[in-house]
Design a protein around this motif. Sequence first.
Motif, PDB file in Angstrom:
ATOM      1  N   LYS A 162       0.834  -1.209   0.000  1.00 29.31           N
ATOM      2  CA  LYS A 162       0.000   0.000   0.000  1.00 29.31           C
ATOM      3  C   LYS A 162       0.868   1.258   0.000  1.00 29.31           C
ATOM      4  O   LYS A 162       0.560   2.239  -0.705  1.00 29.31           O
ATOM      5  CB  LYS A 162      -0.926  -0.015   1.219  1.00 29.31           C
ATOM      6  CG  LYS A 162      -2.021  -1.077   1.113  1.00 29.31           C
ATOM      7  CD  LYS A 162      -2.658  -1.400   2.445  1.00 29.31           C
ATOM      8  CE  LYS A 162      -3.521  -0.291   2.964  1.00 29.31           C
ATOM      9  NZ  LYS A 162      -4.263  -0.716   4.195  1.00 29.31           N
ATOM     10  N   ALA A 163       1.961   1.228   0.758  1.00 23.93           N
ATOM     11  CA  ALA A 163       2.873   2.383   0.773  1.00 23.93           C
ATOM     12  C   ALA A 163       3.476   2.605  -0.613  1.00 23.93           C
ATOM     13  O   ALA A 163       3.664   3.753  -1.044  1.00 23.93           O
ATOM     14  CB  ALA A 163       3.969   2.161   1.812  1.00 23.93           C
ATOM     15  N   HIS A 164       3.783   1.519  -1.312  1.00 21.06           N
ATOM     16  CA  HIS A 164       4.335   1.629  -2.660  1.00 21.06           C
ATOM     17  C   HIS A 164       3.324   2.279  -3.603  1.00 21.06           C
ATOM     18  O   HIS A 164       3.687   3.135  -4.423  1.00 21.06           O
ATOM     19  CB  HIS A 164       4.723   0.243  -3.173  1.00 21.06           C
ATOM     20  CG  HIS A 164       5.191   0.244  -4.598  1.00 21.06           C
ATOM     21  ND1 HIS A 164       6.494   0.543  -4.942  1.00 21.06           N
ATOM     22  CD2 HIS A 164       4.522   0.013  -5.767  1.00 21.06           C
ATOM     23  CE1 HIS A 164       6.621   0.481  -6.255  1.00 21.06           C
ATOM     24  NE2 HIS A 164       5.436   0.162  -6.783  1.00 21.06           N
ATOM     25  N   ILE A 165       2.068   1.886  -3.482  1.00 20.95           N
ATOM     26  CA  ILE A 165       1.036   2.461  -4.363  1.00 20.95           C
ATOM     27  C   ILE A 165       0.911   3.964  -4.123  1.00 20.95           C
ATOM     28  O   ILE A 165       0.833   4.765  -5.067  1.00 20.95           O
ATOM     29  CB  ILE A 165      -0.308   1.746  -4.126  1.00 20.95           C
ATOM     30  CG1 ILE A 165      -0.207   0.276  -4.555  1.00 20.95           C
ATOM     31  CG2 ILE A 165      -1.438   2.444  -4.869  1.00 20.95           C
ATOM     32  CD1 ILE A 165      -1.405  -0.564  -4.185  1.00 20.95           C
ATOM     33  N   LYS A 166       0.913   4.367  -2.877  1.00 22.16           N
ATOM     34  CA  LYS A 166       0.842   5.793  -2.551  1.00 22.16           C
ATOM     35  C   LYS A 166       2.067   6.533  -3.089  1.00 22.16           C
ATOM     36  O   LYS A 166       1.959   7.664  -3.576  1.00 22.16           O
ATOM     37  CB  LYS A 166       0.752   5.978  -1.042  1.00 22.16           C
ATOM     38  CG  LYS A 166      -0.562   5.512  -0.421  1.00 22.16           C
ATOM     39  CD  LYS A 166      -0.550   5.709   1.096  1.00 22.16           C
ATOM     40  CE  LYS A 166      -1.821   5.246   1.744  1.00 22.16           C
ATOM     41  NZ  LYS A 166      -1.788   5.391   3.229  1.00 22.16           N
ATOM     42  N   LYS A 167       3.220   5.863  -3.006  1.00 23.97           N
ATOM     43  CA  LYS A 167       4.469   6.482  -3.479  1.00 23.97           C
ATOM     44  C   LYS A 167       4.411   6.764  -4.981  1.00 23.97           C
ATOM     45  O   LYS A 167       5.087   7.679  -5.482  1.00 23.97           O
ATOM     46  CB  LYS A 167       5.645   5.567  -3.151  1.00 23.97           C
ATOM     47  CG  LYS A 167       7.005   6.164  -3.418  1.00 23.97           C
ATOM     48  CD  LYS A 167       8.107   5.195  -2.993  1.00 23.97           C
ATOM     49  CE  LYS A 167       9.490   5.761  -3.274  1.00 23.97           C
ATOM     50  NZ  LYS A 167      10.568   4.827  -2.851  1.00 23.97           N
ATOM     51  N   GLN A 168       3.607   5.990  -5.706  1.00 27.05           N
ATOM     52  CA  GLN A 168       3.464   6.211  -7.150  1.00 27.05           C
ATOM     53  C   GLN A 168       2.495   7.343  -7.472  1.00 27.05           C
ATOM     54  O   GLN A 168       2.209   7.610  -8.638  1.00 27.05           O
ATOM     55  CB  GLN A 168       2.999   4.918  -7.842  1.00 27.05           C
ATOM     56  CG  GLN A 168       3.797   3.678  -7.523  1.00 27.05           C
ATOM     57  CD  GLN A 168       5.290   3.868  -7.647  1.00 27.05           C
ATOM     58  OE1 GLN A 168       5.780   4.292  -8.706  1.00 27.05           O
ATOM     59  NE2 GLN A 168       6.029   3.583  -6.576  1.00 27.05           N
ATOM     60  N   GLY A 169       1.947   7.983  -6.418  1.00 23.30           N
ATOM     61  CA  GLY A 169       1.091   9.142  -6.618  1.00 23.30           C
ATOM     62  C   GLY A 169      -0.394   8.846  -6.651  1.00 23.30           C
ATOM     63  O   GLY A 169      -1.188   9.705  -7.071  1.00 23.30           O
ATOM     64  N   TYR A 170      -0.781   7.675  -6.178  1.00 25.86           N
ATOM     65  CA  TYR A 170      -2.194   7.305  -6.219  1.00 25.86           C
ATOM     66  C   TYR A 170      -2.903   7.676  -4.925  1.00 25.86           C
ATOM     67  O   TYR A 170      -2.346   7.578  -3.835  1.00 25.86           O
ATOM     68  CB  TYR A 170      -2.349   5.797  -6.463  1.00 25.86           C
ATOM     69  CG  TYR A 170      -1.961   5.377  -7.860  1.00 25.86           C
ATOM     70  CD1 TYR A 170      -2.904   5.351  -8.883  1.00 25.86           C
ATOM     71  CD2 TYR A 170      -0.636   5.046  -8.163  1.00 25.86           C
ATOM     72  CE1 TYR A 170      -2.551   4.982 -10.175  1.00 25.86           C
ATOM     73  CE2 TYR A 170      -0.265   4.679  -9.449  1.00 25.86           C
ATOM     74  CZ  TYR A 170      -1.232   4.653 -10.454  1.00 25.86           C
ATOM     75  OH  TYR A 170      -0.879   4.302 -11.724  1.00 25.86           O
TER      76      TYR A 170
END
Length: 508
Positions: free
Chosen positions: A382-390
């Motif tokens: 989930k942290a990775h997804i947020k890091k991609q700007g989502y």
Amino acid sequence: MHRIGQLYTFALLVLLLLPLGAHGQKNWDAAIDAKLKQTLLTHKDFVSYPNIAANTDDMMVNVKVATDYFEARGFEVSLLESDGLPVFFAELTVDPKATTLLYYLHLDGQAVNPDNWDQEDPFKPVLKQEGQSGNWETISWDRLNGDIDMDWRIFGRAAADDKAPISMLLAAMDILKESGEQPKHNLKVILDLQEEAGSEAFLSTLEKYSDRYAADYMLILDGPAHNSNQPTLTFGCRGIARFSITTYGAELPQHSGHYGNVAPNPVFTLSQLLASMKGPDGRVLIDGYYEGIELTEAELAILNAVPDDQQEIVTKLGLSEAEQVAATYQLAMQYPSLNIRHIETSWKGPGLKTIIPEWARAHFDVRLVAETDGAALLEKIKAHIKKQGYYLIDRAPTAEERLTYSKIVSFDGNAGVNAFRTDMASPFGLQLSDAITASFGQPPVRIRTMGGTVPIIPAVNQLEIPAIIVPLVNMDNNQHNPNENIRIGNIRDGIKVILSILSTSFEN
């Protein structure tokens, strides 16, 4: 870490240098051969009872048959109440002061479609030999009156998974008794009646019957041995977590002619996000995904000692090369995986439509290792997804959110069940390895972590009993598929493995 490596090296040297008779193992070959024909005919009869868990009447017939088998060998049998079918529980106490081993097996089999089997009925076992063309040809059961070929096979549902280990255990008990001996430890035996359905009934009993299940060590007699058919010990298996991610386009599906170049296609958005998670070499790019996984030189030596042919594995998969998560199959199993198991869009109808979908969704499974917690790994994803700007949510977006955010992902996750692994240098592991070494004249194949997930991992973790899987059937047994089979050589060797175990006291 250096000290741990020294301990592993010392333990491995001890295992290799112990004399073959260290635990007084005797040569069981003649006794097994004398019993083999009767064992195979008994197994034929055992497999003839349909055992699909969804049919309660059939399962209770199997319970009656198993009860007769175990009571005839001195076990006290109980049926323990659960949230589903009862748990078959058998006990044999040889000495109240002796070590107790909890044996886990299962009595149910996978569902069948008889039309897909190369025999009249999956529950009418047939004996077959391999023909010159590679096809399996039916032969008469009367052939057992002569020399028995170890490569012949018995075909039938549950012939391997998991009635074969039950038959092996019963035969080993008979041979031990006929030799004037008895097990050197106490036995508690669980036959799970709904393992193929997820073992939820058995798992529901863990708290209520924790005292009944209490033991010093646990053996799981399930699954296939190494493909070399050498005796195998598996010290753990991977857990599994699951999640799905959904990306969004326009509020409704749109005509690709009218709105192509205007309405973003959520499939492309999803594909860009997926590409950010894994590199071309197959390694996961999410921060901290492999955190905590360190292998000592001694552990690497054990993994590299497994007689795998890496190129053969890759070739059989129809690939030119494997992913580069690790150099070998055994090393790759020591890391968590990230797998996309299904992709779908909002269009569900037949045929193709010239539309831009409303949403696109990818469903994942994550195979966990002992160092990785399912819930913690999902948080890293989930942290990775947020890091991609989502903009990350756990539901469908509102109309206001659609107007506010250009990149929206909904996340639905289940932390699932964590992995288990027993220390390969533990007293239990070393004594078990030594017992098999003494019987077979060479150490067993030692698997640190198998790739799959067994339903009873929560039991291993909750009961807090050191557990080792002892897989006994042939790797190519067509488990869960049509034409399931058990190789006779595996039955013979499996009886010998269990005799090795029964003849060991397993000091704490």
